[in-house]
Design an enzyme around this catalytic site. Structure first.
Site, mmCIF file in Angstrom:
data_model
loop_
_atom_site.group_PDB
_atom_site.id
_atom_site.type_symbol
_atom_site.label_atom_id
_atom_site.label_comp_id
_atom_site.label_asym_id
_atom_site.label_seq_id
_atom_site.Cartn_x
_atom_site.Cartn_y
_atom_site.Cartn_z
ATOM 1 N N GLY A 159 4.176 -4.192 1.079
ATOM 2 C CA GLY A 159 4.581 -5.508 1.568
ATOM 3 C C GLY A 159 4.149 -6.605 0.615
ATOM 4 O O GLY A 159 4.613 -7.733 0.699
ATOM 5 N N GLN A 160 3.261 -6.243 -0.327
ATOM 6 C CA GLN A 160 2.736 -7.265 -1.248
ATOM 7 C C GLN A 160 3.757 -7.648 -2.298
ATOM 8 O O GLN A 160 3.657 -8.710 -2.890
ATOM 9 C CB GLN A 160 1.437 -6.771 -1.906
ATOM 10 C CG GLN A 160 1.576 -5.936 -3.164
ATOM 11 C CD GLN A 160 1.916 -4.484 -2.905
ATOM 12 O OE1 GLN A 160 2.609 -4.154 -1.954
ATOM 13 N NE2 GLN A 160 1.474 -3.606 -3.763
ATOM 14 N N ALA A 192 -7.635 -2.700 -3.197
ATOM 15 C CA ALA A 192 -8.575 -3.416 -4.066
ATOM 16 C C ALA A 192 -7.879 -4.445 -4.972
ATOM 17 O O ALA A 192 -8.346 -4.690 -6.076
ATOM 18 C CB ALA A 192 -9.415 -2.437 -4.895
ATOM 19 N N SER A 193 -6.783 -5.023 -4.504
ATOM 20 C CA SER A 193 -6.089 -6.078 -5.257
ATOM 21 C C SER A 193 -5.870 -5.662 -6.705
ATOM 22 O O SER A 193 -6.035 -6.452 -7.624
ATOM 23 C CB SER A 193 -6.891 -7.392 -5.198
ATOM 24 O OG SER A 193 -7.157 -7.763 -3.879
ATOM 25 N N GLU A 204 -6.587 -9.730 -1.572
ATOM 26 C CA GLU A 204 -7.474 -9.482 -0.426
ATOM 27 C C GLU A 204 -8.281 -10.725 -0.052
ATOM 28 O O GLU A 204 -8.618 -10.927 1.119
ATOM 29 C CB GLU A 204 -8.443 -8.348 -0.746
ATOM 30 C CG GLU A 204 -7.777 -6.993 -0.836
ATOM 31 C CD GLU A 204 -8.719 -5.973 -1.420
ATOM 32 O OE1 GLU A 204 -9.063 -5.033 -0.710
ATOM 33 O OE2 GLU A 204 -9.136 -6.119 -2.577
#
Lengths: 431, 332
Positions: B46-47, B86-87, B291
């Protein structure tokens, strides 16, 4: 020159998502597909003395029942692989998996679960991490209730000399903060579809956030090489870290391997909330040494993280929290003790930020208290302590491309707050 | 009585695994009509990684965005990626995609050098064309290159991988551990109104600014910033699986009792923005930050509550019950 980076390009699959063209795992229907339901522990702690699945196996509409005996490889998974897919004996939390049934529909599978005879010797659980650390506490784990890091029972961060810092300080500020157990609540709950494909390989449609990471774990559980599993995913309806842990793929895969028919295992929202890993609760104790001008010269932090019945990513989360719990500040003396405790609760693991959100939640109340204790505006304390390029963090990493001061200036501007000129003149490029 | 207050919070967030050692790979191949397939193993949760990885590939190859498809469908075809957590995907997979695109460009140059009978150093790949620098008549469209390469019995595939460095352990005595790919930063300002009779908190205004290195796509940043803000409000005010922690009594198992924020809980004024301090190792300067968008609203709100009512609520979430108890304790 093509210049798409930096442009507000529309999401590649966005229209598909909002017009329901995207196919999620629960949309998949295979011919002859069976549905799985799982028998979970009704008690928080205990030992399985007797398990009899024969009546469930004989029930019309039931295609198969699996337990710990049906795991061909290692009955353990996780970043720290300590959690069984089905527990063979010891129950460490209410909701722990014991057996799974595949049937023609979910109602039949639920009925079959009721026919499984189980005799559990219930034991005294421990829920409070502080009680779990006391001598003589009921053991969640045979090896003890406190995780052993390579530095012992605490993750130790030692930077500078905190005692010297406290001695130099004008004011000492202490505080204790707690954060709660959180659920990820993604729009798409956990679901898995597994079948034996045309090349006799195990194919699994997954909601995994980490295809390769989980593929590795599944090879160990199934005792299959990577190329005997076709792991299909890539588009997920939200996860926020809940899909960093396997919740359905191992169960569905084991069932498909045993009965060689397509199966689906999906969580209801209630199962999702009750049985998936959580963001674990924490307690933080802070002690700061502060100069009257607002400089934090020493920060001591002790953290206690409750990871539930299995390690999962708990120790990892404590590690990551420990690196940054002292905040984005150039503090010359830092001492962190991070502790990870087992209790008889559902296992806690990763959720958005791996413990950093919890550390920030605590450190930002503490830092506001520091400002209050010395009678300074909180902006002043944040600005003068903020990392600049070249500063060292608690674990001695060097800060580069620092940007906190720039972010604060813009936030103040957007909030309509007029910062004093000496703060506006500051930059992350130097002190 | 209703009392208003303002609170602030700041934070930082690293990209990637603690201790590093979390690589990603990418692959780009040239199709017979001059379009491209980009493959990687990162999950789009979804990012929007499918979107930004295409943007990076298109820029590096200097071709139209619509000429690049992205696929991450399974582990048979997708190159390795440690995962979407963890981005890390913008930073790690972004760099892997840039490396794969650069590798493919090099291979296209080598093929074209043979065709044009010149040195690969003189071949340019730009503007969806392949040509010899300064010789306008020696030029091919990417479509012509795709056809000649593939029908000519060649297969040009660019591959790339990235890791910020080898994995590291903490030093057991000092905790020394220096593997951090990038650090992003943020600041949040919250304005709240606290009802001292009921303990209910209304968030009137929330300002969030994140320093992200380089925003790959401002629309996706906006989505992260606003979505994260709502998650942060839930963290600060409502979300608790074990309301009587550490007891498991009344642990909640559905979304009636586990209260996540909805559109109805959005503050009337919600402002977000980004600032950019490019990271030397990030793809086009980007850092990983997403995050953190959920980290700052909670503490800003609890600080605003203190500013409004003069007492500290130090346990998250700051439920009406906890606020009333804190007020009662202060009166006693």
């Amino acid at each position: 020159m093509a210049e798409y980076v930096g442009k507000p390009v529309l999401r590649y699959d966005g229209i598909g998502h909002v017009t329901a063209r995207t196919r999620y795992v629960d949309d998949i229907q295979l011919p002859g597909m069976l549905y799985i339901k799982v028998l979970t522990s009704p008690v928080h702690k205990g030992v399985i003395r007797h398990l009899d699945t024969s009546a469930a196996e004989r029930m019309p509409g039931v295609a198969g029942v699996i337990t710990a005996k049906d795991v061909p490889g290692k009955n353990a998974y996780g970043l720290i692989p300590d959690q069984p897919v089905f527990t063979p004996e010891h129950i460490r939390y209410k909701g722990e998996r014991i057996a799974a049934v595949a049937a023609v529909d979910e109602d039949t599978a639920m009925e079959a679960l009721e026919k499984i005879k189980i005799d559990i010797e219930e034991q005294e659980p421990v829920f409070d991490p502080f009680k779990a650390m006391e001598p003589g506490a009921p053991l969640v784990r045979p090896e003890g209730n406190v995780w052993e890091f390579n530095s012992g029972k605490t993750r130790k961060i030692r930077f500078g000399d905190v005692e010297k810092g406290f001695a130099e300080a004008d004011v000492i500020v202490e505080g204790t903060y707690t954060t709660a157990t959180n659920d990820h609540a993604p729009m798409e709950p956990q679901v898995s579809v597994a079948y034996i494909d045309e090349t006799d390989r195990l194919a699994i449609y997954t909601v995994s956030q980490d295809l390769y990471f989980h593929l590795g774990m599944l090879t160990a559980i199934f005792n299959l090489p990577m190329n005997k599993i076709r792991y299909i995913g890539g588009t997920v309806g939200g996860g926020f870290g809940s899909k960093n842990d396997i919740h359905c793929d191992h169960v569905a895969g084991l069932m498909a391997l045993k009965i060689r028919k397509p199966v689906k295992y999906r969580h209801t929202r209630r199962e999702e909330t009750a049985y998936t890993t959580k963001r674990g609760p924490w307690t933080f104790y802070f002690k700061d040494g502060v100069k009257k001008d607002g400089r934090i010269v020493a920060r001591y932090v002790k953290t206690v993280h409750d990871t539930g019945g299995y390690a999962g990513m708990g120790p990892y989360v404590v590690d990551k929290n420990s690196i940054l719990v002292a905040g984005p500040y150039a503090i010359p003396n830092i001492w962190v003790d991070g502790i990870c405790v087992f209790t008889n609760k559902p296992p806690c693991s990763s959720m958005r930020g791996f413990g950093i959100i919890n550390g920030t939640a605590a450190d930002q109340l503490q830092t506001a208290r520091v400002a209050e204790a010395i009678g300074k505006d909180p902006w002043e304390v944040h600005f003068i302590n903020a990392w600049r390029d070249g500063d060292l963090g608690a674990t001695q990493f060097k800060v580069e491309a620092a940007g906190l001061i720039e972010a604060m200036k813009r936030a103040a501007e957007l909030a309509g707050i007029e910062l004093p000129a000496h703060l506006k003149a500051m930059s992350s490029r130097g002190r | 009585m209703k009392k208003r207050g303002i609170g602030i919070s700041v934070g930082t967030h690293p990209a990637g695994l603690k201790g590093g050692g979390d690589p990603s790979q990418a692959q780009i191949r040239l199709k017979p009509d001059g379009t491209f397939d980009l493959l990687n193993g990162a999950v789009d949760i979804g990012q929007g990684c499918k979107t930004i990885l295409r943007q990076l590939a298109a820029d590096e190859l200097d071709v139209p965005l619509e000429n690049i498809t992205h696929q991450n469908i399974d582990t048979d075809t997708g190159p390795m990626c440690t995962g979407t957590f963890a981005s890390r995907v913008t930073f790690m997979d972004g760099n892997a995609v840039l490396a794969a695109a650069a590798d493919l460009k090099r291979k296209i140059r080598e093929w074209a050098a043979e065709y044009f009978e010149c040195s690969p150093a003189d071949v340019e790949v730009a503007n969806n064309k392949v040509f010899v620098r300064g010789v306008p008549e020696k030029s091919l469209t990417m479509g012509e290159v795709g056809a000649m390469v593939n029908w000519g019995g060649k297969f040009l595939v660019g591959t790339g991988a990235y890791t910020p460095g080898p994995g590291q352990q903490f030093d057991p005595e000092t905790g020394k551990m220096t593997a951090i790919a990038s650090l992003a930063f943020g600041c949040c300002v919250a304005e709240v109104e606290v009802d001292t009779e009921t303990g209910v908190v209304d968030v009137l205004k929330l300002v969030q600014v994140f320093e992200v290195g380089k925003a790959m796509n401002r629309l996706l940043c906006k989505g992260q910033n606003n979505g994260g803000a709502m998650m942060g409000i839930g963290f600060g005010l409502t979300e608790n699986i074990c309301p009587y922690y550490p007891s498991m009594d009344f642990a909640v198992h559905d979304l009636t009792d586990y209260v996540i924020t909805t559109a109805a809980d959005m503050p009337p004024v919600m402002v977000e923005d980004i600032v950019e301090v490019p990271h030397p190792n990030g793809p086009r300067g980007a850092k990983g930050y997403s995050e953190m968008t959920a980290s700052l609203a909670g503490p800003a709100i609890l600080n605003a509550i203190h500013n409004a009512i003069g007492v500290w609520v130090t346990d998250y979430p700051a439920t009406p019950e906890r606020i009333l108890k804190a007020l009662e304790a202060a009166r006693a």
